[in-house]
Write a protein that holds these residues in place. Structure first.
Motif, PDB file in Angstrom:
ATOM      1  N   ILE A 208       8.558 -34.009  21.996  1.00 38.42           N
ATOM      2  CA  ILE A 208       7.677 -32.870  22.241  1.00 38.42           C
ATOM      3  C   ILE A 208       8.310 -31.623  21.630  1.00 38.42           C
ATOM      4  O   ILE A 208       9.281 -31.076  22.169  1.00 38.42           O
ATOM      5  N   PRO A 209       7.812 -31.148  20.488  1.00 46.26           N
ATOM      6  CA  PRO A 209       8.394 -29.942  19.893  1.00 46.26           C
ATOM      7  C   PRO A 209       8.227 -28.715  20.791  1.00 46.26           C
ATOM      8  O   PRO A 209       7.118 -28.431  21.263  1.00 46.26           O
ATOM      9  N   LEU A 210       9.311 -28.007  21.010  1.00 46.65           N
ATOM     10  CA  LEU A 210       9.278 -26.734  21.735  1.00 46.65           C
ATOM     11  C   LEU A 210       9.124 -25.591  20.744  1.00 46.65           C
ATOM     12  O   LEU A 210       8.482 -24.573  21.046  1.00 46.65           O
ATOM     13  N   THR A 211       9.718 -25.742  19.581  1.00 51.20           N
ATOM     14  CA  THR A 211       9.532 -24.826  18.454  1.00 51.20           C
ATOM     15  C   THR A 211       9.555 -25.665  17.182  1.00 51.20           C
ATOM     16  O   THR A 211      10.112 -26.760  17.149  1.00 51.20           O
ATOM     17  N   GLY A 212       8.941 -25.146  16.134  1.00 47.83           N
ATOM     18  CA  GLY A 212       9.000 -25.815  14.843  1.00 47.83           C
ATOM     19  C   GLY A 212       8.086 -27.016  14.741  1.00 47.83           C
ATOM     20  O   GLY A 212       7.183 -27.218  15.543  1.00 47.83           O
ATOM     21  N   ALA A 213       8.357 -27.831  13.721  1.00 48.40           N
ATOM     22  CA  ALA A 213       7.481 -28.962  13.416  1.00 48.40           C
ATOM     23  C   ALA A 213       8.296 -30.124  12.878  1.00 48.40           C
ATOM     24  O   ALA A 213       9.435 -29.970  12.425  1.00 48.40           O
ATOM     25  N   ALA A 214       7.678 -31.307  12.950  1.00 52.70           N
ATOM     26  CA  ALA A 214       8.314 -32.523  12.444  1.00 52.70           C
ATOM     27  C   ALA A 214       7.241 -33.452  11.914  1.00 52.70           C
ATOM     28  O   ALA A 214       6.084 -33.384  12.327  1.00 52.70           O
ATOM     29  N   GLU A 215       7.638 -34.328  11.022  1.00 52.26           N
ATOM     30  CA  GLU A 215       6.742 -35.367  10.503  1.00 52.26           C
ATOM     31  C   GLU A 215       7.317 -36.714  10.929  1.00 52.26           C
ATOM     32  O   GLU A 215       8.480 -37.015  10.659  1.00 52.26           O
ATOM     33  N   ILE A 216       6.481 -37.493  11.611  1.00 54.81           N
ATOM     34  CA  ILE A 216       6.936 -38.732  12.216  1.00 54.81           C
ATOM     35  C   ILE A 216       6.125 -39.892  11.661  1.00 54.81           C
ATOM     36  O   ILE A 216       4.896 -39.831  11.599  1.00 54.81           O
ATOM     37  N   THR A 217       6.797 -40.966  11.274  1.00 51.59           N
ATOM     38  CA  THR A 217       6.123 -42.209  10.931  1.00 51.59           C
ATOM     39  C   THR A 217       6.663 -43.305  11.835  1.00 51.59           C
ATOM     40  O   THR A 217       7.867 -43.564  11.852  1.00 51.59           O
ATOM     41  N   ASN A 218       5.757 -43.917  12.600  1.00 51.42           N
ATOM     42  CA  ASN A 218       6.106 -45.023  13.497  1.00 51.42           C
ATOM     43  C   ASN A 218       5.191 -46.187  13.147  1.00 51.42           C
ATOM     44  O   ASN A 218       3.982 -46.120  13.359  1.00 51.42           O
ATOM     45  N   GLY A 219       5.768 -47.213  12.542  1.00 52.95           N
ATOM     46  CA  GLY A 219       4.944 -48.286  12.007  1.00 52.95           C
ATOM     47  C   GLY A 219       4.104 -47.756  10.869  1.00 52.95           C
ATOM     48  O   GLY A 219       4.605 -47.092   9.956  1.00 52.95           O
ATOM     49  N   CYS A 220       2.787 -48.000  10.916  1.00 48.81           N
ATOM     50  CA  CYS A 220       1.907 -47.513   9.849  1.00 48.81           C
ATOM     51  C   CYS A 220       1.283 -46.171  10.210  1.00 48.81           C
ATOM     52  O   CYS A 220       0.476 -45.642   9.450  1.00 48.81           O
ATOM     53  N   GLN A 221       1.633 -45.599  11.368  1.00 46.41           N
ATOM     54  CA  GLN A 221       1.021 -44.358  11.835  1.00 46.41           C
ATOM     55  C   GLN A 221       1.901 -43.150  11.514  1.00 46.41           C
ATOM     56  O   GLN A 221       3.109 -43.160  11.786  1.00 46.41           O
ATOM     57  N   ALA A 222       1.300 -42.110  10.948  1.00 41.91           N
ATOM     58  CA  ALA A 222       1.997 -40.861  10.643  1.00 41.91           C
ATOM     59  C   ALA A 222       1.485 -39.768  11.568  1.00 41.91           C
ATOM     60  O   ALA A 222       0.276 -39.653  11.795  1.00 41.91           O
ATOM     61  N   VAL A 223       2.390 -38.975  12.104  1.00 43.79           N
ATOM     62  CA  VAL A 223       2.034 -37.899  13.023  1.00 43.79           C
ATOM     63  C   VAL A 223       2.633 -36.591  12.510  1.00 43.79           C
ATOM     64  O   VAL A 223       3.837 -36.514  12.256  1.00 43.79           O
ATOM     65  N   ALA A 224       1.779 -35.583  12.336  1.00 47.78           N
ATOM     66  CA  ALA A 224       2.247 -34.224  12.037  1.00 47.78           C
ATOM     67  C   ALA A 224       2.468 -33.547  13.384  1.00 47.78           C
ATOM     68  O   ALA A 224       1.527 -33.147  14.060  1.00 47.78           O
ATOM     69  N   SER A 225       3.718 -33.466  13.782  1.00 47.98           N
ATOM     70  CA  SER A 225       4.058 -33.034  15.142  1.00 47.98           C
ATOM     71  C   SER A 225       4.410 -31.561  15.182  1.00 47.98           C
ATOM     72  O   SER A 225       5.102 -31.044  14.316  1.00 47.98           O
ATOM     73  N   ASN A 226       3.882 -30.883  16.221  1.00 45.62           N
ATOM     74  CA  ASN A 226       4.167 -29.462  16.440  1.00 45.62           C
ATOM     75  C   ASN A 226       4.050 -29.182  17.931  1.00 45.62           C
ATOM     76  O   ASN A 226       3.986 -30.123  18.724  1.00 45.62           O
ATOM     77  N   THR A 227       3.997 -27.925  18.321  1.00 45.19           N
ATOM     78  CA  THR A 227       3.972 -27.608  19.747  1.00 45.19           C
ATOM     79  C   THR A 227       2.690 -28.050  20.436  1.00 45.19           C
ATOM     80  O   THR A 227       2.632 -28.048  21.667  1.00 45.19           O
ATOM     81  N   GLN A 228       1.674 -28.432  19.667  1.00 44.35           N
ATOM     82  CA  GLN A 228       0.423 -28.928  20.248  1.00 44.35           C
ATOM     83  C   GLN A 228       0.257 -30.445  20.111  1.00 44.35           C
ATOM     84  O   GLN A 228      -0.657 -31.020  20.690  1.00 44.35           O
ATOM     85  N   THR A 229       1.142 -31.054  19.343  1.00 41.98           N
ATOM     86  CA  THR A 229       1.025 -32.491  19.082  1.00 41.98           C
ATOM     87  C   THR A 229       2.394 -33.150  19.188  1.00 41.98           C
ATOM     88  O   THR A 229       3.265 -32.933  18.343  1.00 41.98           O
ATOM     89  N   ALA A 230       2.569 -33.931  20.246  1.00 46.43           N
ATOM     90  CA  ALA A 230       3.805 -34.681  20.425  1.00 46.43           C
ATOM     91  C   ALA A 230       3.680 -36.046  19.742  1.00 46.43           C
ATOM     92  O   ALA A 230       2.623 -36.398  19.207  1.00 46.43           O
ATOM     93  N   SER A 231       4.757 -36.803  19.748  1.00 42.07           N
ATOM     94  CA  SER A 231       4.734 -38.151  19.182  1.00 42.07           C
ATOM     95  C   SER A 231       5.344 -39.123  20.182  1.00 42.07           C
ATOM     96  O   SER A 231       6.209 -38.762  20.978  1.00 42.07           O
ATOM     97  N   ILE A 232       4.865 -40.364  20.138  1.00 38.21           N
ATOM     98  CA  ILE A 232       5.428 -41.436  20.955  1.00 38.21           C
ATOM     99  C   ILE A 232       5.883 -42.545  20.012  1.00 38.21           C
ATOM    100  O   ILE A 232       5.075 -43.124  19.283  1.00 38.21           O
ATOM    101  N   LEU A 233       7.166 -42.828  20.026  1.00 36.05           N
ATOM    102  CA  LEU A 233       7.715 -43.866  19.167  1.00 36.05           C
ATOM    103  C   LEU A 233       7.693 -45.192  19.909  1.00 36.05           C
ATOM    104  O   LEU A 233       8.276 -45.336  20.981  1.00 36.05           O
ATOM    105  N   ASN A 234       6.992 -46.172  19.330  1.00 36.09           N
ATOM    106  CA  ASN A 234       6.964 -47.517  19.900  1.00 36.09           C
ATOM    107  C   ASN A 234       8.220 -48.274  19.476  1.00 36.09           C
ATOM    108  O   ASN A 234       8.615 -48.224  18.307  1.00 36.09           O
ATOM    109  N   PRO A 235       8.854 -48.990  20.395  1.00 38.36           N
ATOM    110  CA  PRO A 235      10.165 -49.593  20.123  1.00 38.36           C
ATOM    111  C   PRO A 235      10.184 -50.631  19.025  1.00 38.36           C
ATOM    112  O   PRO A 235      11.213 -50.830  18.377  1.00 38.36           O
ATOM    113  N   ASP A 236       9.046 -51.324  18.815  1.00 39.83           N
ATOM    114  CA  ASP A 236       9.027 -52.430  17.865  1.00 39.83           C
ATOM    115  C   ASP A 236       8.435 -52.048  16.523  1.00 39.83           C
ATOM    116  O   ASP A 236       8.032 -52.915  15.747  1.00 39.83           O
ATOM    117  N   ARG A 237       8.384 -50.754  16.234  1.00 44.63           N
ATOM    118  CA  ARG A 237       7.859 -50.285  14.959  1.00 44.63           C
ATOM    119  C   ARG A 237       8.912 -49.435  14.250  1.00 44.63           C
ATOM    120  O   ARG A 237       9.571 -48.611  14.875  1.00 44.63           O
TER     121      ARG A 237
END
Length: 333
Positions: free
Chosen positions: A85-114
């Motif tokens: 969960i970004p508190l400040t700033g941004a990140a780009e996350i790829t988990n398996g085939c899914q890409a998430v543009a993460s920021n203070t409004q969009t968190a990411s959930i990493l699945n263990p097997d991806r």
């Protein structure tokens, strides 16, 4: 006007390290999570890594920053889910085939097997929730009242603007503040700790789409008379077996006619319809969780269906798509 004092990062009394050294940061973070690659993307910005961490029974809370622009590649996490969960700033996350543009409004959930690859941009600071994989599966199985048959997976994009997600975040911040006040994450309050961790996971399963969502919906968890509960428990325990109405009513302690009336009144379904719904729900979870690795015929058998053609017709009628279309879904890949 005098500037407002800046609030310290969460869990500041639980600092595990702060370093300007990339190798030291990677080694210490690996001890808490898993081995990973950590590389700077620019030599111009300031690398200043810091981690705060408290560990509970099955959940740990973390504050983590790297300061500079970095890429992180842990591969598969294997043993745990990680909510970022970004508190400040941004990140780009790829988990398996899914890409998430993460920021203070969009968190990411990493699945263990991806397989996971991330880029945390300069100035990104995140609150991380690490959750034992088995704990999530156990809680989900308990809610569903049955063995899920495959390990659960979440949709990686976690939109925090949704009202239900906002409520979940309030629960999370409640845990953070309790840890900061010394009320949780200690050896003296294990019972309360476990209860609140379980509550957090139950809420997460309700608000965030996952492969077992259809098994965890309120329509399958409706309370009712004891005879109904006994019948439902038997259906869940023997989902893959043939169960007659007489066998079911005998177990419930009532007559077949009365059991049908109770089901119709409380569930809006006959016992046979409820059994079929549960089997179709389980099939959907298996198809989503296995992403086509399991043939549709095997899914039908594992979910208690004896006739592949009738299974496909009933499945499409309930979910609006064929079992093969679900298996090709890219939401949980």
């Amino acid at each position: 006007m005098m500037a407002q004092p800046q609030r310290p990062p969460p869990l500041s009394d639980f600092r595990r390290f702060q370093t300007l050294d990339v190798d030291a940061a990677r080694d210490i973070v690996a001890r808490h999570f898993c081995s990973h690659k950590l590389e700077r993307q620019s030599s111009d910005d300031r690398f200043d890594a810091c981690q705060h961490r408290v560990t509970g029974e099955h959940v740990s809370l973390n504050y983590l920053r790297y300061g500079g622009d970095v890429t992180i590649e842990p591969g598969e996490l294997t043993r745990f889910f990680l909510i970022q969960i970004p508190l400040t700033g941004a990140a780009e996350i790829t988990n398996g085939c899914q890409a998430v543009a993460s920021n203070t409004q969009t968190a990411s959930i990493l699945n263990p097997d991806r397989h996971t690859v991330m880029r945390w941009h300069s100035g990104c600071e995140q609150l991380l929730v690490q959750i034992d994989r088995q704990f999530v599966d156990d809680v989900a199985s308990s809610i569903a009242g049955m063995d899920l048959g495959a390990q659960l997976r979440f949709a990686p994009e976690f939109l925090l603007k949704r009202p239900e997600a906002h409520q979940w975040m309030r629960k999370l911040w409640g845990l953070v503040h309790a840890a900061e006040n010394g009320e949780l994450f200690g050896s003296d309050n294990r019972t309360s700790q476990l209860y609140l961790e379980e509550e957090l996971i139950v809420s997460l399963l309700e608000v965030q789409e996952n492969t077992a969502s259809v098994l965890l919906s309120h329509e399958t968890q409706k309370p009712g008379p004891a005879i109904l509960k006994r019948a439902i428990d038997m259906i869940h325990d023997r989902l893959q077996e043939d169960i007659s109405l007489i066998e079911l009513s005998n177990h419930a302690g009532t007559t077949p006619r009365n059991l049908q009336l109770v089901f119709k009144r409380e569930m809006g379904l006959t016992p046979v319809q409820y059994l079929q719904q549960c089997r179709l729900n389980l099939a959907r979870h298996l198809l989503l969780a296995r992403n086509g690795d399991l043939p549709v015929s095997d899914v039908a058998e594992l979910s208690g269906h004896r006739h592949l053609g009738r299974f496909s017709v009933a499945y499409k009628k309930r979910f609006g798509e064929s079992p093969k279309a679900t298996a090709r879904s890219r939401v949980f890949c």
